[in-house]
Design an enzyme around this catalytic site. Structure first.
Site, PDB file in Angstrom:
ATOM      1  N   TRP A  23     -73.554   4.188  32.570  1.00 32.92           N
ATOM      2  CA  TRP A  23     -73.352   4.791  31.250  1.00 32.92           C
ATOM      3  C   TRP A  23     -74.047   3.960  30.162  1.00 32.92           C
ATOM      4  CZ3 TRP A  23     -67.801   5.395  28.709  1.00 32.92           C
ATOM      5  CH2 TRP A  23     -67.908   6.129  27.513  1.00 32.92           C
ATOM      6  N   ASP A  53     -73.551   4.682  39.858  1.00 32.24           N
ATOM      7  CA  ASP A  53     -72.894   5.857  39.295  1.00 32.24           C
ATOM      8  C   ASP A  53     -73.522   6.204  37.952  1.00 32.24           C
ATOM      9  OD1 ASP A  53     -70.286   7.692  39.190  1.00 32.24           O
ATOM     10  OD2 ASP A  53     -70.541   6.768  37.220  1.00 32.24           O
ATOM     11  N   TYR A  58     -75.578  11.024  30.278  1.00 28.61           N
ATOM     12  CA  TYR A  58     -75.806   9.664  29.803  1.00 28.61           C
ATOM     13  C   TYR A  58     -77.238   9.582  29.266  1.00 28.61           C
ATOM     14  CZ  TYR A  58     -71.616   8.287  32.464  1.00 28.61           C
ATOM     15  OH  TYR A  58     -70.337   8.169  32.972  1.00 28.61           O
ATOM     16  N   HIS A 124     -67.416  16.253  35.932  1.00 29.22           N
ATOM     17  CA  HIS A 124     -67.339  15.185  34.945  1.00 29.22           C
ATOM     18  C   HIS A 124     -66.165  15.403  33.989  1.00 29.22           C
ATOM     19  CE1 HIS A 124     -69.871  12.292  32.221  1.00 29.22           C
ATOM     20  NE2 HIS A 124     -68.662  11.849  32.447  1.00 29.22           N
ATOM     21  N   SER A 155     -64.343  13.412  38.653  1.00 23.98           N
ATOM     22  CA  SER A 155     -63.988  12.312  37.765  1.00 23.98           C
ATOM     23  C   SER A 155     -62.886  12.849  36.863  1.00 23.98           C
ATOM     24  CB  SER A 155     -65.207  11.887  36.938  1.00 23.98           C
ATOM     25  OG  SER A 155     -64.906  10.778  36.131  1.00 23.98           O
TER      26      SER A 155
END
Length: 330
Positions: A23, A53, A58, A124, A155
């Site tokens: 991220w 990941d 992002y 997500h 997630s």
């Protein structure tokens, strides 16, 4: 020295217990140059990390493309690359999780990552209602059958979402926040995930850097850093920023944790080792913006197990200072 590996659920794959969360090199953590981002990724891989990941949002795909470009320059075994989809929806609503949209997101990530088949696609942090829509998971099964993804997971923001998700038999992994400031997942969820052979990916392990012990009441964050603009959850779930703990409360708790840090270790390394004390965790994914941070994260793998009295004291600090602010929220 090679890093410790753990089984990634019942997938038959092993990954290093310490992975990398991409991220910070994508965006909303202040500026990270392309040179620094690629150097950080290379340092991560040089340290032996085998799990990366990322997500399609992002940096609007920047993080995925950086991973693609770095992996293209390297030889040897490839790490497992996990990405996420769903947050490109605007508005971000359950009804947007259609086969058409999910397929488009997957195809975009395949292009960004330069992969015919994504290793792991994660929904997500979708709206809770998505976990009550079997059609969404049938779509993911179809994407596996088409060879566009090898496996899928979710997630989640909330423990309850994780419990609902693992009722779907083909969910391979759940990514969830778990750290010294967010201990609830260990009450029931980890037990159930392990029982079903579901891999656990732990994100926000350092509570957005709070558990590095380097922040003070005077610390200032860049305008484009979520630690500046999302403390109240105005941009996304506030639990993603400092694990949802009020800033001053977190600083006081960090001061209590500081004397517990083992000699020769950083507080960040201790925080990662605390997470890995739990056998239910498959991989923890700290972020990094510089090569030295990436190496330091990997070095946490060599820390000795924390003694029971340290674990007890951390639990006491959580129960006294932190739990009233976060425990039932997520």
């Amino acid at each position: 020295m090679s890093l410790t590996t753990r089984a990634f659920g019942s997938s038959g794959i092993d990954t290093t217990a310490i992975g990398f969360g991409a991220w910070a090199i994508g965006g909303t953590w202040g500026e990270v140059t392309e040179v620094d981002a690629k150097a950080t990724l290379n340092a991560t891989l040089d340290a032996g990390v085998t799990f990366l990941d990322t997500a399609d949002v992002y940096g609007d795909g920047r993080s995925e493309r950086l991973i693609r470009d770095v992996l293209a320059t390297r030889s040897g075994p490839r790490p497992l690359v996990a990405t996420k989809a769903g947050r490109r929806l605007n508005p971000h609503e359950a009804q947007g999780y259609t086969k058409e949209n999910l397929t488009a997101f997957v195809d975009r990530s395949r292009d960004n990552l330069g992969m015919d088949t994504l290793d792991l696609l994660q929904l997500h942090c979708p709206p809770t209602a998505v976990y009550y829509e079997p059609a969404v998971f049938r779509t993911l099964d179809a994407l596996v059958a088409e060879g566009k993804i090898a496996r899928y997971g979710v997630s989640v923001e909330k423990v309850e979402e994780g419990l609902k998700a693992i009722a779907f038999p083909n969910v391979a992994s759940v990514q969830i926040i778990y750290n010294m400031f967010r201990q609830r997942p260990d009450e029931l969820f980890f037990h159930e995930a392990r029982r079903r052979g579901v891999a656990i990916i732990v994100r926000v392990p350092l509570a957005s850097g709070m558990l590095t012990g380097k922040m003070t009441r005077e610390t200032e964050f860049a305008q484009d850093d979520h630690r500046n603009f999302n403390r109240d959850g105005s941009a996304f779930d506030k639990g993603e920023t400092f694990a949802g703990v009020p800033y001053d409360v977190a600083l006081d708790a960090v001061d209590e944790i500081r004397p517990l840090v083992p000699g020769g270790a950083t507080m960040a390394q201790m925080a990662l080792r605390w997470i890995l004390m739990n056998d239910a965790v498959s991989v923890v994914i700290p972020g990094a913006r510089r090569p030295d941070q990436a190496q330091s994260n990997a070095d946490a793998d060599a820390l000795a197990p924390l003694p029971p009295e340290t674990m007890d004291k951390v639990r006491g600090i959580y129960e006294a200072r932190i739990a009233p602010h976060v425990h039932q929220l997520w």
